[in-house]
Design a protein around this motif. Sequence first.
Motif, mmCIF file in Angstrom:
data_model
loop_
_atom_site.group_PDB
_atom_site.id
_atom_site.type_symbol
_atom_site.label_atom_id
_atom_site.label_comp_id
_atom_site.label_asym_id
_atom_site.label_seq_id
_atom_site.Cartn_x
_atom_site.Cartn_y
_atom_site.Cartn_z
ATOM 1 N N ALA A 1 12.260 17.502 13.401
ATOM 2 C CA ALA A 1 13.224 17.829 12.591
ATOM 3 C C ALA A 1 13.150 18.514 11.320
ATOM 4 C CB ALA A 1 14.476 16.902 12.512
ATOM 5 N N MET A 2 12.203 17.797 10.581
ATOM 6 C CA MET A 2 11.957 18.427 9.219
ATOM 7 C C MET A 2 11.114 19.823 9.549
ATOM 8 S SD MET A 2 10.709 15.080 7.168
ATOM 9 C CE MET A 2 9.999 16.024 5.754
ATOM 10 N N GLY A 3 10.294 19.847 10.480
ATOM 11 C CA GLY A 3 9.489 21.197 10.660
ATOM 12 C C GLY A 3 10.443 22.314 11.146
ATOM 13 N N GLU A 4 11.317 22.005 12.020
ATOM 14 C CA GLU A 4 12.171 23.045 12.380
ATOM 15 C C GLU A 4 13.162 23.548 11.255
ATOM 16 O OE1 GLU A 4 12.366 24.673 15.126
ATOM 17 O OE2 GLU A 4 10.544 23.659 16.065
ATOM 18 N N TRP A 5 13.534 22.603 10.587
ATOM 19 C CA TRP A 5 14.542 22.777 9.475
ATOM 20 C C TRP A 5 13.701 23.650 8.399
ATOM 21 C CZ3 TRP A 5 14.727 22.329 4.211
ATOM 22 C CH2 TRP A 5 15.747 22.489 3.654
ATOM 23 N N GLY A 6 12.460 23.233 8.042
ATOM 24 C CA GLY A 6 11.629 24.238 7.124
ATOM 25 C C GLY A 6 11.283 25.408 7.697
ATOM 26 N N ILE A 7 11.237 25.572 8.673
ATOM 27 C CA ILE A 7 10.893 27.024 9.397
ATOM 28 C C ILE A 7 12.315 27.564 9.078
ATOM 29 C CG2 ILE A 7 10.818 28.366 11.485
ATOM 30 C CD1 ILE A 7 8.581 26.087 12.452
ATOM 31 N N LYS A 8 13.332 27.413 9.595
ATOM 32 C CA LYS A 8 14.532 28.061 9.341
ATOM 33 C C LYS A 8 14.704 28.363 7.994
ATOM 34 C CE LYS A 8 16.606 26.274 13.719
ATOM 35 N NZ LYS A 8 17.531 25.306 14.141
ATOM 36 N N ARG B 1 12.617 28.609 5.507
ATOM 37 C CA ARG B 1 11.752 29.677 4.877
ATOM 38 C C ARG B 1 12.240 31.006 5.422
ATOM 39 N NH1 ARG B 1 6.503 29.806 3.053
ATOM 40 N NH2 ARG B 1 6.479 27.657 3.349
ATOM 41 N N GLU B 2 12.557 31.308 6.564
ATOM 42 C CA GLU B 2 13.143 32.474 7.208
ATOM 43 C C GLU B 2 14.395 32.828 6.426
ATOM 44 O OE1 GLU B 2 13.910 31.672 11.413
ATOM 45 O OE2 GLU B 2 11.695 31.665 11.844
ATOM 46 N N GLN B 3 15.254 32.064 6.358
ATOM 47 C CA GLN B 3 16.385 32.300 5.462
ATOM 48 C C GLN B 3 16.080 33.049 3.986
ATOM 49 O OE1 GLN B 3 19.603 32.404 6.809
ATOM 50 N NE2 GLN B 3 20.255 33.147 4.724
ATOM 51 N N MET B 4 15.185 32.098 3.381
ATOM 52 C CA MET B 4 14.832 32.487 2.008
ATOM 53 C C MET B 4 14.274 33.898 1.861
ATOM 54 S SD MET B 4 16.070 30.217 -0.083
ATOM 55 C CE MET B 4 17.552 30.364 0.900
ATOM 56 N N LEU B 5 13.358 34.274 2.925
ATOM 57 C CA LEU B 5 12.831 35.324 3.226
ATOM 58 C C LEU B 5 13.658 36.305 3.156
ATOM 59 C CD1 LEU B 5 9.365 34.483 4.969
ATOM 60 C CD2 LEU B 5 9.788 35.001 2.587
ATOM 61 N N LYS B 6 14.964 36.189 3.820
ATOM 62 C CA LYS B 6 15.833 37.275 3.967
ATOM 63 C C LYS B 6 16.547 37.699 2.735
ATOM 64 C CE LYS B 6 17.048 36.143 8.605
ATOM 65 N NZ LYS B 6 17.881 35.481 9.727
ATOM 66 N N LEU B 7 16.515 36.726 1.709
ATOM 67 C CA LEU B 7 17.162 36.947 0.409
ATOM 68 C C LEU B 7 16.401 38.049 -0.300
ATOM 69 C CD1 LEU B 7 18.151 33.371 -0.434
ATOM 70 C CD2 LEU B 7 19.662 35.295 0.546
#
Length: 119
Positions: free
Chosen positions: A104-111, A113-119
């Motif tokens: 769960a931590m890995g999946e959350w971290g991936i999402k 990171r993707e969200q932060m890279l969009k900003l």
Amino acid sequence: MKKKEAPELSTRCRVLIQGVRDTQDLLNGKWKTPIIGALYYRGKMRFMELRRELDGIAPKMLSQELKDLEMNHLVTRTVYNTMPVTVEYDLTEYGRSLNSILDAMGEWGIKYREQMLKL
């Protein structure tokens, strides 16, 4: 104006909050979760393999964290009677029970990171 009182927490809620605190206490620190993650995803590892996997950890810190994890029954240390002596670290069955948390931590971290890279 009268200050509003916070609602009373249920017994279940208090128990869950204490469980979160206990988990945080057990996994506290920069390196414990990455050590557990390395052993979970890669399996048994020797000290130097762990050190290479956890780029940046000092040998003394790795040794201390492994001792703490072993003391808390999350990691086993197996010494083989070879020349030179071989030592392997692995998760205990109880340590493996963290799999859903790690995933769960890995999946959350991936999402995240993707969200932060969009900003």
